[in-house]
Design an enzyme around this catalytic site. Structure first.
Site, PDB file in Angstrom:
ATOM      1  N   ASP A   1      38.735  38.322  39.306  1.00  0.00           N
ATOM      2  CA  ASP A   1      38.436  37.240  40.231  1.00  0.00           C
ATOM      3  C   ASP A   1      39.404  36.074  40.023  1.00  0.00           C
ATOM      4  O   ASP A   1      39.758  35.737  38.889  1.00  0.00           O
ATOM      5  CB  ASP A   1      36.991  36.790  39.993  1.00  0.00           C
TER       6      ASP A   1
ATOM      7  N   GLU B   1      42.777  39.585  42.537  1.00  0.00           N
ATOM      8  CA  GLU B   1      42.213  38.827  43.666  1.00  0.00           C
ATOM      9  C   GLU B   1      43.122  37.630  43.914  1.00  0.00           C
ATOM     10  O   GLU B   1      43.006  36.588  43.292  1.00  0.00           O
ATOM     11  CB  GLU B   1      40.782  38.385  43.324  1.00  0.00           C
TER      12      GLU B   1
ATOM     13  N   ASP C   1      32.210  36.882  49.791  1.00  0.00           N
ATOM     14  CA  ASP C   1      32.245  35.476  50.201  1.00  0.00           C
ATOM     15  C   ASP C   1      32.435  35.294  51.708  1.00  0.00           C
ATOM     16  O   ASP C   1      32.338  34.173  52.206  1.00  0.00           O
ATOM     17  CB  ASP C   1      33.375  34.728  49.477  1.00  0.00           C
TER      18      ASP C   1
END
Length: 478
Positions: free
Chosen positions: A277, A324, A376
């Site tokens: 992430d 990411e 998200d």
């Protein structure tokens, strides 16, 4: 990359009878669905305990497992909980995670179960924990939190904890990882690989920080000098003030980034690959002075770059690591992703924000993971509903779909377009396969309440046309 496809759905969203998805029969049935549909990957979110906002990205430990995922039916079958206890744990609704109820009752039930284990199982549990030092720390940390009325560690006054509570957490971690290993084995035996998720940062109130204070930006009074966040972007005009501790990268470098290597090794024992992430923070990270009101007040600081990445590659072997690389991306971030060799992410919903962009499917490279949306994002149908008419028309024409039929055929057209792209791996949130709207969205960044609740039922998944996706996977060589 070999051409494959998969589905994004967190464990908490699985169907079951006990307030939250688990490692029970629903997990195996989901693997069966993936196999039947021709998908080769199942992507999940972080496995740690959720925070007060129910987010899995801010946990009491980056190593510890979430007690809510433990299959209660297995504990009943093993004689560790009673029929009455099992019935009392039954959910009120199958459509939403009941986090309030879980936070009050579930750990207590599991600790009660731990008091009923046999001596031989107790020895096995203790041996397992003693061989996992980060889990051992986590169990001690949680027992200390219990002894201090669950206050943040900076407010602790008690230094002793209940051996029964500490063993209860050992039991919880043993059951969690034992049950998960069985699910992963079942998935792998059926041709499905699992992608996990490593949050870039950890929570201040965590065993990670408590036992490793020297690795984080803190002063001698245990106050955070700077905290994590991101500047204003597509999701939030004030940026996002996450509040997590930031790493002292120079301190971590002294032992070759051992904590991060241990973290990666631990994750890759659980999964066939991982998504890191907020990978862009390895190049530069947004630091906000402690006490600031919004993330606007932050500044960029240079990250560890290839020094850390090479340390991670030394322990990851040939496992899949996804960078990411979304958000405020600079030339330097792009260069770091390319130098790392890790596949980056492409998100269809970012492809039509204006101008030419790597998120349009004709620009996808093989060494990338293409998503219709992430956890998200809005769902595809929600995205189409909320997109201005002129842009929506462009999106539909791009996907060779009559703009007038976007509500009926738009999601399928987008999925087909992504499938046909050059991206090595394509991933679709389960909501997009179901054609659901924004009321099933998993997370809205910057909003504290109402996130992470979405669950599906077995009947909903059974309603998905598996032959359609199996044919798409065949047609596009996935």
């Amino acid at each position: 990359m070999e051409r494959k496809s998969g589905v994004l759905m967190h464990i908490s969203s699985l169907w079951g009878d006990y307030s939250c998805g688990s490692f029970g029969v629903g997990a195996r049935e989901f693997v069966d669905f993936l196999k039947s549909s021709g998908f080769s990957y199942w992507q999940v979110l972080p496995f740690g305990l959720v925070d007060e906002c129910n987010s899995p990205y801010k946990s009491y430990s980056t190593f510890g497992g979430n007690p809510y995922f433990i299959d209660l039916k297995k504990l009943f079958d093993d004689g560790l909980i009673t029929g009455n206890e099992l019935n009392e744990a039954r959910q009120n609704t199958p459509y939403s995670c009941e986090f309030d109820r879980l936070s009050k009752d579930r750990v207590n039930l599991l600790i009660t179960a731990s008091g009923r284990v046999s001596e031989s199982l107790k020895l096995k549990i203790n041996e397992f924990i003693e061989n996992e030092p980060y889990l051992k720390d986590f169990c001690s940390f949680m027992a200390l939190k219990d002894a201090n009325n669950n206050r943040e560690w900076t407010e602790w006054t008690e230094t002793d904890f209940s051996p029964e509570v500490e063993f209860g957490w050992r039991f919880i971690q043993y059951e969690f990882f034992t049950q998960w290993a069985q699910i992963k084995e079942y998935a792998n035996n059926n041709g499905v690989k699992i992608i996990g998720d490593i949050p870039i940062y950890v929570s201040f109130d965590s065993s990670d920080v408590y036992y490793n204070k020297n690795l984080f930006m803190m002063d001698d009074n245990n106050k955070l000098t700077d905290v994590a966040g991101v500047p204003p972007d597509y999701f939030a005009e004030d940026g996002q003030l996450w509040g997590n501790p930031l790493y002292k990268w120079d301190e971590m470098e002294k032992d070759g980034f051992k904590w991060w290597q241990d973290r990666m090794s631990f994750a890759l024992n659980l999964f066939d690959g991982v998504r890191i992430d907020h990978f862009r923070a390895f190049e530069s990270f947004w630091a906000v002075t402690g006490g600031a009101k919004t993330a606007k007040e932050g500044r960029w600081i240079k990250g560890p770059g290839m020094k850390l990445i090479n340390a991670l590659k030394a322990v990851s072997g040939d496992k899949l690591i996804i960078a990411e690389d979304l958000g405020d991306i600079t030339k330097e971030v792009i260069e770091l992703v390319e130098e790392s060799g890790f596949p980056g992410m492409r998100v269809f919903q970012f492809g039509f924000l204006g101008g030419e962009t790597p998120h349009k499917p004709h620009n996808y490279i093989n060494n990338s993971i293409a998503y219709s949306g992430t956890h998200d994002n809005n769902t595809l149908l929600g995205y189409l509903w909320e997109t201005p008419a002129d842009i929506k028309s462009d999106v539909m024409r791009y996907c060779v779909c009559d703009p007038d039929t976007w509500n009926e055929k738009g999601c399928d057209a987008i999925i087909r377009t992504i499938m046909a792209s050059n991206a090595g791996l394509t991933i679709f949130p389960i909501q997009d396969l179901l054609g659901y709207g924004n009321d099933t969205r998993l997370n809205i960044p910057g909003r504290a309440e109402g996130n992470w609740l979405f669950r599906i039922t077995k009947a909903q998944v059974d309603g998905i046309n598996t032959s359609k996706y199996r044919e798409l996977n065949r047609l596009y060589g996935r």
